[in-house]
Scaffold this active site. Structure first.
Site, PDB file in Angstrom:
ATOM      1  N   GLY A 182       0.788  -1.230   0.000  1.00 24.00           N
ATOM      2  CA  GLY A 182       0.000   0.000   0.000  1.00 24.00           C
ATOM      3  C   GLY A 182       0.814   1.271   0.000  1.00 24.00           C
ATOM      4  O   GLY A 182       0.251   2.351   0.176  1.00 24.00           O
TER       5      GLY A 182
ATOM      6  N   PRO B  39       5.316  -4.572  -0.825  1.00 27.14           N
ATOM      7  CA  PRO B  39       4.851  -3.608  -1.823  1.00 27.14           C
ATOM      8  C   PRO B  39       4.521  -4.259  -3.153  1.00 27.14           C
ATOM      9  O   PRO B  39       5.158  -5.226  -3.572  1.00 27.14           O
ATOM     10  CB  PRO B  39       6.076  -2.695  -1.995  1.00 27.14           C
ATOM     11  CG  PRO B  39       7.235  -3.622  -1.768  1.00 27.14           C
ATOM     12  CD  PRO B  39       6.785  -4.612  -0.723  1.00 27.14           C
ATOM     13  N   GLY B  40       3.514  -3.725  -3.808  1.00 25.32           N
ATOM     14  CA  GLY B  40       3.243  -4.089  -5.192  1.00 25.32           C
ATOM     15  C   GLY B  40       3.615  -2.885  -6.041  1.00 25.32           C
ATOM     16  O   GLY B  40       4.703  -2.779  -6.598  1.00 25.32           O
ATOM     17  N   ARG B  41       2.715  -1.898  -6.043  1.00 21.41           N
ATOM     18  CA  ARG B  41       2.889  -0.772  -6.975  1.00 21.41           C
ATOM     19  C   ARG B  41       4.155   0.018  -6.722  1.00 21.41           C
ATOM     20  O   ARG B  41       4.721   0.587  -7.648  1.00 21.41           O
ATOM     21  CB  ARG B  41       1.650   0.124  -6.934  1.00 21.41           C
ATOM     22  CG  ARG B  41       1.652   1.222  -5.924  1.00 21.41           C
ATOM     23  CD  ARG B  41       0.334   1.963  -5.913  1.00 21.41           C
ATOM     24  NE  ARG B  41      -0.742   1.075  -5.523  1.00 21.41           N
ATOM     25  CZ  ARG B  41      -1.910   1.021  -6.138  1.00 21.41           C
ATOM     26  NH1 ARG B  41      -2.151   1.792  -7.151  1.00 21.41           N
ATOM     27  NH2 ARG B  41      -2.824   0.190  -5.710  1.00 21.41           N
TER      28      ARG B  41
ATOM     29  N   ARG C 219      -7.569   0.739 -14.740  1.00 22.32           N
ATOM     30  CA  ARG C 219      -7.574   1.557 -13.518  1.00 22.32           C
ATOM     31  C   ARG C 219      -8.471   2.806 -13.635  1.00 22.32           C
ATOM     32  O   ARG C 219      -9.199   3.115 -12.707  1.00 22.32           O
ATOM     33  CB  ARG C 219      -6.147   1.936 -13.104  1.00 22.32           C
ATOM     34  CG  ARG C 219      -5.257   0.713 -12.835  1.00 22.32           C
ATOM     35  CD  ARG C 219      -3.939   1.073 -12.164  1.00 22.32           C
ATOM     36  NE  ARG C 219      -4.175   1.466 -10.789  1.00 22.32           N
ATOM     37  CZ  ARG C 219      -4.068   2.686 -10.330  1.00 22.32           C
ATOM     38  NH1 ARG C 219      -3.688   3.663 -11.123  1.00 22.32           N
ATOM     39  NH2 ARG C 219      -4.320   2.944  -9.073  1.00 22.32           N
TER      40      ARG C 219
ATOM     41  N   TYR D  60     -11.491   2.847 -10.996  1.00 22.83           N
ATOM     42  CA  TYR D  60     -11.300   3.679  -9.792  1.00 22.83           C
ATOM     43  C   TYR D  60     -11.284   5.165 -10.093  1.00 22.83           C
ATOM     44  O   TYR D  60     -11.024   5.965  -9.191  1.00 22.83           O
ATOM     45  CB  TYR D  60      -9.959   3.357  -9.117  1.00 22.83           C
ATOM     46  CG  TYR D  60      -9.606   1.894  -9.037  1.00 22.83           C
ATOM     47  CD1 TYR D  60     -10.311   1.037  -8.199  1.00 22.83           C
ATOM     48  CD2 TYR D  60      -8.559   1.374  -9.791  1.00 22.83           C
ATOM     49  CE1 TYR D  60      -9.984  -0.304  -8.124  1.00 22.83           C
ATOM     50  CE2 TYR D  60      -8.224   0.031  -9.717  1.00 22.83           C
ATOM     51  CZ  TYR D  60      -8.941  -0.797  -8.894  1.00 22.83           C
ATOM     52  OH  TYR D  60      -8.619  -2.113  -8.817  1.00 22.83           O
TER      53      TYR D  60
ATOM     54  N   CYS E 228     -16.614  -0.570 -27.308  1.00 21.89           N
ATOM     55  CA  CYS E 228     -18.000  -0.143 -27.501  1.00 21.89           C
ATOM     56  C   CYS E 228     -18.663   0.041 -26.151  1.00 21.89           C
ATOM     57  O   CYS E 228     -19.559  -0.724 -25.766  1.00 21.89           O
ATOM     58  CB  CYS E 228     -18.746  -1.190 -28.305  1.00 21.89           C
ATOM     59  SG  CYS E 228     -18.119  -1.248 -29.964  1.00 21.89           S
ATOM     60  N   GLU E 229     -18.195   1.021 -25.430  1.00 23.87           N
ATOM     61  CA  GLU E 229     -18.755   1.294 -24.109  1.00 23.87           C
ATOM     62  C   GLU E 229     -18.311   2.698 -23.733  1.00 23.87           C
ATOM     63  O   GLU E 229     -17.114   3.012 -23.828  1.00 23.87           O
ATOM     64  CB  GLU E 229     -18.225   0.246 -23.115  1.00 23.87           C
ATOM     65  CG  GLU E 229     -18.781   0.413 -21.749  1.00 23.87           C
ATOM     66  CD  GLU E 229     -18.735  -0.859 -20.895  1.00 23.87           C
ATOM     67  OE1 GLU E 229     -18.657  -1.988 -21.435  1.00 23.87           O
ATOM     68  OE2 GLU E 229     -18.777  -0.690 -19.668  1.00 23.87           O
TER      69      GLU E 229
ATOM     70  N   TYR F 134      -0.784  -3.022 -11.817  1.00 26.83           N
ATOM     71  CA  TYR F 134      -2.218  -3.230 -12.047  1.00 26.83           C
ATOM     72  C   TYR F 134      -2.610  -2.768 -13.452  1.00 26.83           C
ATOM     73  O   TYR F 134      -3.697  -2.233 -13.658  1.00 26.83           O
ATOM     74  CB  TYR F 134      -3.067  -2.547 -10.960  1.00 26.83           C
ATOM     75  CG  TYR F 134      -2.617  -2.965  -9.566  1.00 26.83           C
ATOM     76  CD1 TYR F 134      -2.872  -4.256  -9.112  1.00 26.83           C
ATOM     77  CD2 TYR F 134      -1.891  -2.109  -8.742  1.00 26.83           C
ATOM     78  CE1 TYR F 134      -2.428  -4.673  -7.860  1.00 26.83           C
ATOM     79  CE2 TYR F 134      -1.438  -2.516  -7.505  1.00 26.83           C
ATOM     80  CZ  TYR F 134      -1.707  -3.800  -7.072  1.00 26.83           C
ATOM     81  OH  TYR F 134      -1.264  -4.219  -5.838  1.00 26.83           O
TER      82      TYR F 134
HETATM   83  N1  LLP Z   1      -0.434  -7.021   0.249  1.00 28.62           N
HETATM   84  C1  LLP Z   1      -1.738  -7.385   0.181  1.00 28.62           C
HETATM   85  C2  LLP Z   1      -2.265  -8.348   1.132  1.00 28.62           C
HETATM   86  C3  LLP Z   1      -2.561  -6.824  -0.814  1.00 28.62           C
HETATM   87  O1  LLP Z   1      -3.836  -7.186  -0.877  1.00 28.62           O
HETATM   88  C4  LLP Z   1      -2.016  -5.912  -1.743  1.00 28.62           C
HETATM   89  C5  LLP Z   1      -2.838  -5.346  -2.814  1.00 28.62           C
HETATM   90  C6  LLP Z   1      -0.650  -5.562  -1.624  1.00 28.62           C
HETATM   91  C7  LLP Z   1       0.098  -6.143  -0.610  1.00 28.62           C
HETATM   92  C8  LLP Z   1       0.024  -4.603  -2.555  1.00 28.62           C
HETATM   93  O2  LLP Z   1      -0.551  -3.347  -2.525  1.00 28.62           O
HETATM   94  P1  LLP Z   1       0.203  -2.146  -3.277  1.00 28.62           P
HETATM   95  O3  LLP Z   1       1.517  -1.977  -2.591  1.00 28.62           O
HETATM   96  O4  LLP Z   1       0.358  -2.545  -4.684  1.00 28.62           O
HETATM   97  O5  LLP Z   1      -0.708  -0.979  -3.132  1.00 28.62           O
HETATM   98  N2  LLP Z   1      -6.024  -2.883  -8.563  1.00 28.62           N
HETATM   99  C9  LLP Z   1      -5.850  -1.832  -7.584  1.00 28.62           C
HETATM  100  C10 LLP Z   1      -5.007  -2.259  -6.420  1.00 28.62           C
HETATM  101  C11 LLP Z   1      -5.510  -3.509  -5.726  1.00 28.62           C
HETATM  102  C12 LLP Z   1      -4.567  -3.949  -4.647  1.00 28.62           C
HETATM  103  C13 LLP Z   1      -4.893  -5.297  -4.128  1.00 28.62           C
HETATM  104  N3  LLP Z   1      -4.048  -5.706  -3.056  1.00 28.62           N
HETATM  105  C14 LLP Z   1      -5.228  -0.603  -8.281  1.00 28.62           C
HETATM  106  O6  LLP Z   1      -5.027  -0.650  -9.478  1.00 28.62           O
HETATM  107  O7  LLP Z   1      -5.003   0.407  -7.644  1.00 28.62           O
END
Ligand code: LLP
Length: 404
Positions: free
Chosen positions: A211, A253-255, A291, A295, A323-324, A359
């Site tokens: 996050g 971290p993901g993003r 995205r 969102y 088409c939307e 994402y």
């Molecule tokens: N850990 C857990 C348990 C999670 O559910 C997630 C994301 C992360 C880590 C990584 O979060 P990040 O660091 O990437 O914010 N599709 C949405 C985001 C969905 C996130 C789902 N879980 C978007 O495009 O913003």
């Protein structure tokens, strides 16, 4: 980008390896960086992370399969792969048991189902601390409106379940949401400390979840990693004093690792004015980058013009081929069209949608029977295709027309 578009076609996701490596480096103070691969699970990205010493999170049997295919091993300390979810489907339960993959349980049922399959061992618990935050209500994973994690008031009951199954609780994990700000994230360390104390000295790992915010807009604050780490380090020291053994801090971290490294390269295919709105239509829609429609997410954009002529700045609405009417990249949450100030785009120019490494591809679909785009990784000034564009034949490959 023009060379990449020429060599690989459009739309194409392009990832900059150096930027990912730089972001990994930012998080070096944490004992373990565990990449939330849901953000971008291309094998080349996983391989890059693994070579940088980053461990990995998996949320499905498919993500476990990807981690294994990218060379992660199943065993080790800290565990290279952790399965984090709120449920096991049959495939994921079978796979974690078969490979002895570490599990982070987000529901009491997971504890029972895992415990029934293994002969004791360790688990960690993903706990919902009762509060959360995200860039959208859809990405807030804490509080009572969220399905995620073990409700904090059920912790004692879950400890009893684990004990009954001979499972030790070796870690506590909290992820309050995606796109949270630092103010909200700061509350997580305190919550995890309290939860770890109630579990007791079996805890050797605390996880800060993911996050971490990313600057999608010019002027957005960048993450103060040192200050955030300090909060966790202080909590860790207090826990170590209480438990009399070391405690590891993981971040997930993901993003943060991949968002800024990714650009979606599209080609402008049509221009039209509808009343007050000046539309630019490109060859990617929400089938490629969901995205904005999901969102109301903002992505910076820029133009690579096909010619050298000067281009005035205009307030443009950018949309795709689907088409939307929701197929608009410049929209607020709720579907309200807005404009973005961009150089006057012409058919044949490339429109670059930036900060799209997280994402992006992973949420792409075949809606309107559009093949999935190609993915290209740039490292050491060399562009390599890391996923081929789908063909139209791929679209129907698994379909069967019943014989009559
Ligand atoms: N850990 C857990 C348990 C999670 O559910 C997630 C994301 C992360 C880590 C990584 O979060 P990040 O660091 O990437 O914010 N599709 C949405 C985001 C969905 C996130 C789902 N879980 C978007 O495009 O913003």
């Amino acid at each position: 980008m023009a060379e990449i578009a020429r060599d690989f076609g459009t739309p194409t996701y392009v990832y900059d390896a150096a930027r990912i490596i730089e972001r990994i480096g930012d998080l070096a103070p944490f004992d373990v960086i565990r990449y939330a691969q849901k953000a971008n699970s291309n094998l080349a990205i996983l391989d890059l992370c693994r070579r940088q010493g980053v461990l990995v999170d998996a949320v499905s049997a498919g993500e476990i399969h990807r981690a294994l295919a990218a060379g992660y091993s199943t065993q080790g300390e800290p565990p290279p792969i952790v399965y984090t979810a709120d449920l096991f489907d049959k495939e994921s339960l079978e796979l974690v048991v078969e490979h002895g993959i570490a599990v982070n349980c987000g529901s009491p049922d997971m504890i029972d189902q895992y415990g029934a399959e293994v002969d004791g061992g360790e688990i960690t618990l993903r706990i919902n601390p009762g509060f959360g935050h995200g860039h959208s209500q859809k990405t807030n994973t804490g509080g009572e409106h969220s399905k995620h994690g073990i409700w904090h008031e059920d912790l004692a009951e879950c400890q009893r379940r684990a004990e009954h199954r001979g499972l030790a609780i070796s870690g506590v994990h909290v992820h309050i949401g995606s796109g949270a700000d630092l103010e909200h994230l700061a509350g997580v360390a305190g919550a995890v400390e309290k939860l770890a104390l109630s579990v007791g000295s079996s805890v050797h790992t605390v996880s800060a979840g993911g996050g971490l915010p990313v600057p999608y807009r010019a002027g957005d604050p960048t993450m103060n990693v040192a200050a955030y780490f300090r909060l966790w380090d202080e909590a860790r020291k207090r826990l170590e004093d209480r438990f009399g053994h070391s405690v590891r801090i993981e971040i997930e971290p993901g993003r943060y690792l991949v968002a800024e490294a990714g650009t979606l390269v599209t080609e402008v295919r049509a221009r039209k004015r509808q009343g007050a709105n000046d539309f630019v239509l490109v060859d990617a829609g929400f089938n490629v980058l969901a995205r904005p429609v999901m969102y109301g997410a903002y992505h910076p954009m820029s133009l690579a013009p096909a010619d050298d002529g000067p281009r005035e700045l205009r307030d443009l609405v950018v949309g795709g081929p689907l088409c939307e009417s929701g197929d608009i990249f410049t929209q607020e949450e709720g579907g309200f069209v807005r404009t973005q100030r961009l150089p006057d785009a012409k058919v044949g120019d490339l429109l670059l949608i930036e900060c799209a490494g997280a994402y992006g591809f992973v949420m792409a679909s075949n809606y309107n029977s559009k093949p999935l785009p190609a993915e290209v990784l740039v490292s050491d000034a060399k562009a390599v295709c890391v996923r081929a564009r789908q063909s139209v034949e791929d679209l129907t490959r698994l379909e069967i027309v019943p014989s009559h």
